[in-house]
Design an enzyme around this catalytic site. Structure first.
Site, PDB file in Angstrom:
ATOM      1  N   LYS A  82       0.595  -1.330  -0.019  1.00  0.00           N
ATOM      2  CA  LYS A  82      -0.103   0.060   0.073  1.00  0.00           C
ATOM      3  C   LYS A  82       0.770   1.379   0.015  1.00  0.00           C
ATOM      4  CE  LYS A  82      -3.734   2.068   2.742  1.00  0.00           C
ATOM      5  NZ  LYS A  82      -4.666   1.951   3.963  1.00  0.00           N
ATOM      6  N   SER A 159      -9.448   1.974   3.450  1.00  0.00           N
ATOM      7  CA  SER A 159      -8.439   2.724   2.522  1.00  0.00           C
ATOM      8  C   SER A 159      -7.707   1.855   1.553  1.00  0.00           C
ATOM      9  CB  SER A 159      -7.781   3.739   3.229  1.00  0.00           C
ATOM     10  OG  SER A 159      -7.032   3.073   4.117  1.00  0.00           O
ATOM     11  N   SER A 183     -10.067  -0.660   7.309  1.00  0.00           N
ATOM     12  CA  SER A 183      -9.252  -0.332   5.789  1.00  0.00           C
ATOM     13  C   SER A 183      -8.476  -1.666   4.863  1.00  0.00           C
ATOM     14  CB  SER A 183      -8.358   0.722   5.866  1.00  0.00           C
ATOM     15  OG  SER A 183      -9.245   2.093   6.275  1.00  0.00           O
TER      16      SER A 183
END
Length: 465
Positions: A82, A159, A183
């Protein structure tokens, strides 16, 4: 697995193929890069792809294996990170155009650990700006496309949106996300994969761009429970840069993974908490509970000391001021290109007095004790991961969080596993959440593995373009 198309395989299958020399890391990485080149212009999962470095790393992994220096089961396996995870010398901007060009000053502990395990970093995946949003949207850098609907742009979940899409669409066999209120689990749910939210302190956050120091947790996103367990095993452990990691010794989840659920006591969603959840989501949830009961688990009604809404609010009272502490200066500058909804969320923290923030932390500790007492006789609590399947972006209401069921685990200091448990009549994934006590990752993975083996939802794949 099919060596002719290794991108469809799980990490466990890939590891076996690499060990037996039926597949090389160079072939595997090339297959992933080819698939990224073909599909990511539409899916938009990656913000950066490290093609040349990944190829070099694959050649090195193959050379080490030929020399008898394979490190372990993850040696030569590609992974996506990420865009919150620092890699020294690489751009890491946390999904924010306002941070364009930020060069990582060092390498995150978790990134160092995956490389030390022999894994190959394919690139960085998209995230909601500052990791502050559950639907997966990003106004300036673009929203990844949920691969389960190629006609309608639906929420990928956030997210960790890019990581969820990359794993679901077989661009990468496994990825890293972060979870502050859901997330890892929200994109896992919307994209039909497995996501593990770990207990705070299990995995170091050093070198991971922060949102909420109290609640942030990195975790694996995978296509099977065993894959997630393998990655969890190498990510955890003490780190002098993160004092919270030194409080408990690491746990190996693999020895208990296949022990089944016979005799385990699993709490189910109180009837009052079912309201507001999509009927097909509830149908899939009820079938999952029944499947676990048939495997020998003892299903029990649980009376929680608070509602899921209470826990959503409690987490918000901590996240908001802590996010303002980190991003307030950026949000205060109207000239910077911030997502309007993210700017509003950050600036809400400006209005929180210190006494209210400290009271929120005191209340959190009190709620944690109450929950632990109420569930002391349970091995885990089962809930849907989300209230709906992925929805069209045009229907997103940013004032309503999709983290209704997930924030509880963050706020109460628990761990949780999200895994596929069905498809709607429209062909969209639904997800089961297994919430285990603090430091109970091995139990959550054990329950998830038993359910996974009794069903085939984890074998379903999104449609091809």
């Amino acid at each position: 697995m099919s060596v002719s198309d290794p991108t469809r395989a799980t990490v466990v299958e890939l590891s076996a193929a690499l060990t037996s020399r039926r597949l090389s890391s160079a072939e595997l990485v090339e297959a992933c890069l080819d698939r990224i080149a073909r599909r990511d212009p539409t899916l938009h999962a990656f913000i950066a792809v490290y093609r040349d470095d990944a190829r070099l790393a694959a050649e090195a992994a193959d050379g080490a294996r030929r020399a008898g220096h394979a490190i372990g089961p993850l040696h030569g396996i590609p992974i996506a990170l990420k865009d919150l995870v620092d890699l020294e010398g690489r751009v890491t901007i946390g999904g924010s155009k306002a941070r364009a060009g930020r060069i990582s000053p060092g390498t995150a502990t978790l990134a160092r650990r995956v490389v030390e395990a022999g894994m190959i970093v394919l690139g960085k995946t998209h995230t909601v700006e500052f990791a502050m949003g559950g639907y997966g949207t990003n106004a300036h850098l673009g929203t990844p496309w949920n691969p389960w609907d190629l006609r309608v742009h639906r929420t990928p979940g956030g997210s960790s949106s890019g990581s969820g899409v990359a794993v679901a669409a077989e661009l990468a066999p496994i990825a890293i996300g972060t979870d502050t209120g859901g997330s890892v689990r929200l994109p896992a749910a919307y994209c039909g994969i497995v996501g593990l939210k770990v207990t705070v302190g299990r995995i170091s956050t050093h070198g991971v761009l922060p949102l909420s120091a109290t609640l942030d947790t990195p975790g694996p996103m995978a296509r099977s429970v065993e894959d997630a367990a393998l990655l969890f095993r190498v990510l955890q452990g003490p780190d002098p840069h993160d004092p919270r990691t030194r409080l408990e010794p690491p746990v190996d989840p693999l020895p208990a993974l296949r022990r089944g659920v016979a005799g385990l006591r699993l709490g189910v969603l109180p009837d009052a908490e079912r309201a507001g959840t999509d009927a097909e989501v509830l149908e899939a949830y009820d079938r999952a509970v029944d499947a676990l009961a048939q495997l020998g688990a003892r299903i029990e009604r649980v009376r929680l000391p608070g509602t899921f809404g209470d826990y959503v609010d409690g987490a918000g009272r901590i996240i908001t001021p802590e996010a303002y502490h980190v991003f307030g200066a950026l949000a205060e500058d109207p000239a910077l290109p911030l997502d309007p909804t993210v700017r509003v969320r950050v600036l809400q923290g400006r209005e929180v007095p210190a006494r209210d923030y400290l009271e929120a932390l005191r209340r959190q500790a009190e709620d944690q004790r109450a929950y632990a007492a109420a569930t002391a006789d349970l091995d885990a609590v089962l809930t849907p991961t989300t209230r709906t399947p992925a929805i069209p972006l045009t229907e997103v209401d940013q004032a309503i969080t999709p983290a209704h069921f997930t924030r509880m685990a963050n706020y109460l200091g628990l761990c949780a596993l999200a895994l596929p448990n069905g498809l709607t009549r429209a062909g969209l994934p639904t997800s089961l959440q297994i919430v285990a006590p603090a430091l109970g990752e091995a139990a959550a993975l054990r329950i998830g593995w038993a359910y996974e083996q009794a069903t085939e939802w984890h074998l379903r794949r999104p449609p091809e373009a």
